[in-house]
Design a protein around this motif. Structure first.
Motif, mmCIF file in Angstrom:
data_model
loop_
_atom_site.group_PDB
_atom_site.id
_atom_site.type_symbol
_atom_site.label_atom_id
_atom_site.label_comp_id
_atom_site.label_asym_id
_atom_site.label_seq_id
_atom_site.Cartn_x
_atom_site.Cartn_y
_atom_site.Cartn_z
ATOM 1 N N ASP A 116 49.178 37.160 42.608
ATOM 2 C CA ASP A 116 49.142 38.535 43.081
ATOM 3 C C ASP A 116 48.394 38.518 44.406
ATOM 4 O O ASP A 116 47.267 38.015 44.479
ATOM 5 C CB ASP A 116 48.434 39.403 42.039
ATOM 6 N N ASP A 117 48.990 39.041 45.457
ATOM 7 C CA ASP A 117 48.352 38.989 46.770
ATOM 8 C C ASP A 117 46.990 39.672 46.772
ATOM 9 O O ASP A 117 46.045 39.183 47.379
ATOM 10 C CB ASP A 117 49.253 39.638 47.828
ATOM 11 N N ALA A 120 44.543 37.401 44.949
ATOM 12 C CA ALA A 120 44.288 36.202 45.745
ATOM 13 C C ALA A 120 43.340 36.526 46.891
ATOM 14 O O ALA A 120 42.414 35.763 47.182
ATOM 15 C CB ALA A 120 45.598 35.633 46.278
ATOM 16 N N ASP A 121 43.542 37.661 47.540
ATOM 17 C CA ASP A 121 42.637 38.080 48.611
ATOM 18 C C ASP A 121 41.232 38.318 48.070
ATOM 19 O O ASP A 121 40.244 37.965 48.713
ATOM 20 C CB ASP A 121 43.152 39.345 49.296
ATOM 21 N N GLU A 122 41.143 38.912 46.889
ATOM 22 C CA GLU A 122 39.835 39.161 46.274
ATOM 23 C C GLU A 122 39.139 37.844 45.946
ATOM 24 O O GLU A 122 37.935 37.692 46.163
ATOM 25 C CB GLU A 122 40.009 40.008 45.013
ATOM 26 N N ALA A 123 39.890 36.873 45.430
ATOM 27 C CA ALA A 123 39.308 35.563 45.101
ATOM 28 C C ALA A 123 38.811 34.870 46.367
ATOM 29 O O ALA A 123 37.733 34.280 46.381
ATOM 30 C CB ALA A 123 40.334 34.703 44.378
#
Length: 144
Positions: A116-117, A120-123
């Motif tokens: 999930d974009d 992924a950005d949060e990670a």
């Protein structure tokens, strides 16, 4: 203890150092001619060596010597010592720990993982924050 150099050798070594200001003031041609004639020149900036100028012939010789593999001859005794040393190292290294579960079993249990974009950005943001986190003084506070 410093090695003893004769006067001509010491003088030649001192001439090998060229301040970068000589190159900046249009003396590059003269320095290149000296490199062709005498060999090596060390370019100095703020009294520290910055780079080395060598002739094309010397460069070709360095490349040629570097490409020739160096085989160090060993006696049978030296080879046996080397093999014994490697064997001793291998005895002290534990084998890798095998995986306790197979990846296929884990995927069956939790289901497939979809990228999930947003997550992924949060990670990536969390990893960036962790890298920037200063943990030098937190050891004492985290001790139980």
């Amino acid at each position: 203890m410093l090695p003893n150099y004769d006067v001509p050798t010491a003088a030649k070594m001192m001439r090998a150092f060229v301040p970068i200001s000589v190159l900046n003031k249009g003396g590059a041609g003269r320095v290149i001619e000296e490199v062709k004639r005498d060999g090596i020149r060390v370019i100095v900036k703020n009294n520290a060596p910055e780079c080395v100028m060598i002739s094309v012939e010397e460069y070709d010789n360095f490349v040629k010597e570097a490409s020739i593999p160096k085989i160090i001859p060993q006696t049978k005794e030296q080879e046996e010592k080397r093999k014994a040393f490697i064997q001793k190292i291998r005895q002290n290294v534990p084998p890798p720990i095998p995986a306790s579960r197979k990846l296929a079993d884990v995927i069956k249990e939790i289901g497939p993982i979809y990228k999930d974009d947003k997550s992924a950005d949060e990670a990536q943001r969390m990893l960036r924050d962790l890298r920037n986190l200063d943990l030098r003084n937190t050891y004492d506070t985290l001790r139980c």
